[in-house]
Design an enzyme around this catalytic site. Sequence first.
Site, PDB file in Angstrom:
ATOM      1  N   ASP A  51      19.537 -72.310 -19.763  1.00  0.00           N
ATOM      2  CA  ASP A  51      18.560 -72.990 -20.591  1.00  0.00           C
ATOM      3  C   ASP A  51      18.797 -71.684 -21.801  1.00  0.00           C
ATOM      4  O   ASP A  51      19.728 -71.133 -22.025  1.00  0.00           O
ATOM      5  CB  ASP A  51      17.292 -72.374 -20.589  1.00  0.00           C
ATOM      6  CG  ASP A  51      16.317 -73.855 -20.880  1.00  0.00           C
ATOM      7  OD1 ASP A  51      16.786 -74.579 -21.631  1.00  0.00           O
ATOM      8  OD2 ASP A  51      15.152 -74.006 -20.670  1.00  0.00           O
TER       9      ASP A  51
ATOM     10  N   ASP B  96      15.178 -83.370 -21.522  1.00  0.00           N
ATOM     11  CA  ASP B  96      14.065 -82.645 -20.547  1.00  0.00           C
ATOM     12  C   ASP B  96      12.900 -84.193 -20.335  1.00  0.00           C
ATOM     13  O   ASP B  96      12.339 -84.635 -20.186  1.00  0.00           O
ATOM     14  CB  ASP B  96      13.087 -82.238 -21.435  1.00  0.00           C
ATOM     15  CG  ASP B  96      13.686 -80.634 -21.064  1.00  0.00           C
ATOM     16  OD1 ASP B  96      13.442 -80.389 -20.181  1.00  0.00           O
ATOM     17  OD2 ASP B  96      12.778 -79.837 -22.196  1.00  0.00           O
TER      18      ASP B  96
HETATM   19  C1  DGJ Z   1      13.866 -76.234 -21.565  1.00  0.00           C
HETATM   20  C2  DGJ Z   1      14.130 -77.389 -20.152  1.00  0.00           C
HETATM   21  O1  DGJ Z   1      15.035 -78.261 -20.878  1.00  0.00           O
HETATM   22  C3  DGJ Z   1      13.137 -77.111 -19.182  1.00  0.00           C
HETATM   23  O2  DGJ Z   1      13.972 -78.303 -17.965  1.00  0.00           O
HETATM   24  C4  DGJ Z   1      12.572 -75.957 -18.355  1.00  0.00           C
HETATM   25  O3  DGJ Z   1      13.322 -75.250 -18.022  1.00  0.00           O
HETATM   26  C5  DGJ Z   1      12.116 -75.253 -20.003  1.00  0.00           C
HETATM   27  N1  DGJ Z   1      12.766 -75.221 -21.532  1.00  0.00           N
HETATM   28  C6  DGJ Z   1      11.603 -73.797 -19.584  1.00  0.00           C
HETATM   29  O4  DGJ Z   1      11.114 -72.822 -20.402  1.00  0.00           O
END
Ligand code: DGJ
Length: 720
Positions: free
Chosen positions: A453, A521
């Site tokens: 991430d 997300d």
């Molecule tokens: C952002 C990501 O897009 C989510 O899927 C998740 O992993 C969060 N970060 C966790 O902090």
Amino acid sequence: MKFYNGYIKIDTKNTSLILYNDAGLLKKIYYGSRLNDGEDFSVLHQYDCTDSFTRKTVNSSFGEYDFRESFVLVQNGGKSFTNRFIFQGHRIFPGKPVIEGLPSSHGGKETVELLFKERDTDLVLKQYLTVFDDCDVIAAGSIIENNTDAAVDVCRLMSLQLDLDGVDYELLTFDGSWARERLMSRHGLKCGIHITDSKCGASSSYHNPFIMLNGKNTAGGCYGFNLVYSGNHKEIVEISPFNLTRVLVGMNDFMFNWRLEPGKAFQAPEAVMAYGADEQAVTSQMHRFVNNHIIRGKHAKKPRPVVFNNWEATYFNFTYDKLLALADIAKDLGLELFVLDDGWFGKRNGEDCSMGDWYANIEKLPKGLAGLAAEIRKRGMEFGFWVEPEMVSEDSELYRRHPEYAMRIPGRSPWLQRSELMLDYMNPEVRDYIVNVLSEAIESCDAKYIKWDFNRLMTDVYSPNGAAATEYFHRYVLGLYAVLDRLTKKFPEVLFEGCASGGARYDLGMLCFMPQIWTSDNTEACDRIFIQEGTLYGYPQSTMSAHMSICPNHQNKKSTSIENRFNVAAAGVFGFEMDFTECCKDDLDAMRRHVEFYKAHRELLTYGMYHKLYSAFSGDYAGWIVVSEDRQEAIATIAVIHSKTNFPYYRFGFTGLDPAIRYRVEMRNQSNVGRFEPFVAWGDLLNEKVMNFGDIFDVTDREKHSDSIATRMFYIRKDD
Ligand code: DGJ
């Protein structure tokens, strides 16, 4: 590739790019459908004006009468910007050159190197064009060598210049932000300049580097462009008053100035372009290119596991027992990989600490990652975990030990995002720390998957090691690639999934290391249809991670049936993130059927030829179909996205089916549809928009979920 009468003819299977050496001026005279060899192409250029402001070339610089945006801009010892690159000759060789330190495509058939020398100095510019026959794509690269005896400053070096005739193009860009990534926009261009770019150190969710230029109002056809790079990018489309359009693709020159000492070279990232009959053709070419020439390693062209990810199920708030309860249900549903997301390390229970401390939080995981992974494996699933290795929290062991690892400007209060600073990836010690600490974590639990991430963008651009701020954006990306290269080579079995606050770094650079990317997300089915359609313009289904989540959706509070959620998520690399322990039996039964269906058809769903049937961006409904290579099988999805009272009876059809094959059309067994009679028809009929599917859009969902979408998935196969 061929060379005769001054022409360099660069052919892919179905396209030709033709260059002409006019006494040291290398003209671009044609890029389009493939032309016969041996022709006298003088008709294409003999009456062209050679004035620099109307030239079509493969590179341009400042110092002649071409005042359009230029391909290369070099400052000569702080005294002038004037440079004129004269064509010296070319060399054709099989394969393609390696780009040192930067990811690039693999498996190119043949390359032509074009050599230019500055007229009055010893600056050398080399450009490479590599052809990929199977997908009609051309990759382009550029490198500048300073053979003079003084330093120069490279202020811009693009990767690709394509000068086109005509001005009436439609530009397609893929823009957005968090939770609405890569939404397609069409721009009717007028005289002037349109720039698509990023300045935040990542390719960004604001503007993706993939663009298309639709020439339906000019000579026809369509062009697609992309850049194999994950940092600041820039795509310039300049419409000049001389009925010409110039496209430039490359690294952004924003805050950029690269000091090039004598004897040194600077290499730009690779760009790619494709020409096809229409948008769909270019999409197919790009999909094939990414699957065959960007994705590499063990996971290329392989089925991807169906995952469970605990993020939307628990966020930071999980216990060991809760994870095992989720794993029990995941196993029962048939899932293959359990992913532990954020919150497993340091003392992290929220966003404000521990970034950089990549060892297990023993309060949450008493037996560490290894203990949890062993339990997951007992249940027949593989194990993977989330990391955000480019960041550090001020409240972390790492920061307390090594504040100098952080990208932070001395004497200035930093801009914090999610309480994070970025790590200085230019520093080899930082890179070693990350490679070592992640290696230990991966080895400790034999992880088979890593979600990488990246949740903040670059603001306090500064290297504690003294690199110039004007070089830092790029040096950071080089550092990132060095780390990714080491880790992916060290752990070839591990499936890496890219992520950046959702899909803010969805680019060909990351895809060279990570075969799939978390798309957004936003997992809500209706919004996702738009995000996925935008993404699929330039990137194949196999790269597009798509999970089913709970209703009401956590991002936008909308609801729709579990069948609709599956139909949308099944367009990509499928998985789940929801609290299964809260789900009712009917939903769990439906999900078990979904997993079974997805596994039975995942090769087709992830690698089949994708065709858009209806665009969500231009109507009440959306639709897509994936067709197997031999066209014996297909899966089509049609989605009503704007419900209407007394819904009109639209006529639907598919596309991409073989007109000479007789198919049987079934609807996937969806619990939210009353009646659908399978039928048999020839591909020619099915490819026409003539079918009335009756009242299948008159859905019961709407009774339960107001303003719901309605989707139907059809399984189409050759009738025996
Ligand atoms: C952002 C990501 O897009 C989510 O899927 C998740 O992993 C969060 N970060 C966790 O902090």
